[in-house]
Enzyme design. Sequence first.
Site, PDB file in Angstrom:
ATOM      1  N   ARG A  88       0.865  -1.188   0.000  1.00 43.57           N
ATOM      2  CA  ARG A  88       0.000   0.000   0.000  1.00 43.57           C
ATOM      3  C   ARG A  88       0.892   1.225   0.000  1.00 43.57           C
ATOM      4  NH1 ARG A  88      -5.089   2.031   3.564  1.00 43.57           N
ATOM      5  NH2 ARG A  88      -6.049   0.576   2.114  1.00 43.57           N
ATOM      6  N   HIS A 141      -7.431   0.797  -6.346  1.00 40.81           N
ATOM      7  CA  HIS A 141      -7.639   0.051  -5.094  1.00 40.81           C
ATOM      8  C   HIS A 141      -8.402  -1.241  -5.443  1.00 40.81           C
ATOM      9  CE1 HIS A 141      -7.833  -0.788  -0.973  1.00 40.81           C
ATOM     10  NE2 HIS A 141      -8.696   0.108  -0.548  1.00 40.81           N
ATOM     11  N   GLN A 190     -10.403  -3.568  -2.949  1.00 45.06           N
ATOM     12  CA  GLN A 190     -11.648  -2.951  -2.471  1.00 45.06           C
ATOM     13  C   GLN A 190     -12.803  -3.256  -3.437  1.00 45.06           C
ATOM     14  OE1 GLN A 190     -12.248  -0.871   0.424  1.00 45.06           O
ATOM     15  NE2 GLN A 190     -14.358  -1.247  -0.201  1.00 45.06           N
ATOM     16  N   ASP A 224     -16.709   8.310  -1.477  1.00 44.79           N
ATOM     17  CA  ASP A 224     -15.418   8.142  -0.791  1.00 44.79           C
ATOM     18  C   ASP A 224     -15.032   9.518  -0.258  1.00 44.79           C
ATOM     19  OD1 ASP A 224     -12.887   7.270   0.023  1.00 44.79           O
ATOM     20  OD2 ASP A 224     -12.019   7.369  -1.985  1.00 44.79           O
ATOM     21  N   CYS A 266     -16.087   2.885   0.827  1.00 42.64           N
ATOM     22  CA  CYS A 266     -14.965   1.987   1.132  1.00 42.64           C
ATOM     23  C   CYS A 266     -14.496   2.135   2.583  1.00 42.64           C
ATOM     24  CB  CYS A 266     -13.811   2.255   0.177  1.00 42.64           C
ATOM     25  SG  CYS A 266     -13.306   3.992   0.114  1.00 42.64           S
ATOM     26  N   ARG A 291     -13.976  -7.372   2.646  1.00 44.51           N
ATOM     27  CA  ARG A 291     -12.567  -7.137   2.325  1.00 44.51           C
ATOM     28  C   ARG A 291     -11.742  -8.377   2.666  1.00 44.51           C
ATOM     29  NH1 ARG A 291     -10.231  -2.392   2.152  1.00 44.51           N
ATOM     30  NH2 ARG A 291      -8.754  -3.572   0.894  1.00 44.51           N
TER      31      ARG A 291
END
Length: 329
Positions: free
Chosen positions: A107, A134, A137, A230, A271, A316
């Site tokens: 990440r 991402h 996700q 988001d 998310c 997730r």
Amino acid sequence: MVNLKGRSFLKLIDYTPEEIIYLLDLAEKYKQDKKNKVPHDDFRGRNIALIFEKTSTRTRCSFEVAAHDLGISTTYLDPVSSQLGKKESIEDTARVLGRMYDGIEYRGFGQAIVEELAQKSGVPTWNGLTDEFHPTQILADMLTIREKFGKLKGINLVYMGDARYNMGNSLMVGCSKLGLNFTACAPENYFPDKKLIEQCRKYAEDSGSKLQFITDPEIACKNADVIYTDVWVSMGEPDEVWQKRIEELAPYQVNAEIMKHAAPGAIFMHCLPAFHDRLTAVGKEKCEKFNRDAMEVTDEVFESPASVVFDEAENRMHTIKAVIAATIL
Ligand code: CP
Ligand code: NVA
């Protein structure tokens, strides 16, 4: 027959619709096994490294729990205590970790970094979020949508807000590959990159998905099955951008009025983490400074029955488990 052994998972662009569905099906199986307490530690003896140059709750915990359930050991490298980027290049780090580990999660910042890690380490490498994408996700989001509606094709997903960053980009790729209709609703300067849009239009032709870019929230949200948002300021962006972001994106906040335009039975997705109240240090500081109660979503919508954000968060773990299990050698 899908076989992903030895592959990296860097962005959804690299995966066919069939391969993405395979990962969702595998995640569903692991989710059942977990609920039924059926052990699935088939990968005992493997080791993976988890590199986080940005902070995380869901992604880190998902990788750690998923790996543990699969019998795999983890090493967590936090944003400050490794040599990466300071005293050692990505290339050298990749060559070191590739000698010790069976897989690497990364990440951090630019997509080029995770691509280089994958290339130079020679072991499956998984993108745990970059500025551009991402992808893990999106697997969790697609699993959640499939659970709620029983299908993916033909679902109308509207993404509200900053559509030019990792979440907007990745949702557009995921929807166009899997046949969901994707609408980005934002001021024009927040629409995804034109080249990426063109690429996704090709996927959409094959999957039957429709892509739209609309500035008016009322028009965009009409008949939406999923309203997704988001944060307005992402990790790594400078503090100075907050004011302009709020001014430009405030009309795109997901609130009860916006949800009224959606289809009956529509769900709200995010998310996470979300600025839906003043109960966090940053949320409090920014809400006080800019005289607001919430940012991208109101507390009312976040806490409403339409909100599936914690199902997404749980998924997730199941989807990341599927990615590790499918790709690790
Ligand atoms: N959604 C997500 O990636 O959460 P974290 O930043 O907590 O990992
Ligand atoms: N766009 C957000 C996503 C967090 C999961 C960020 O990059 O901070």
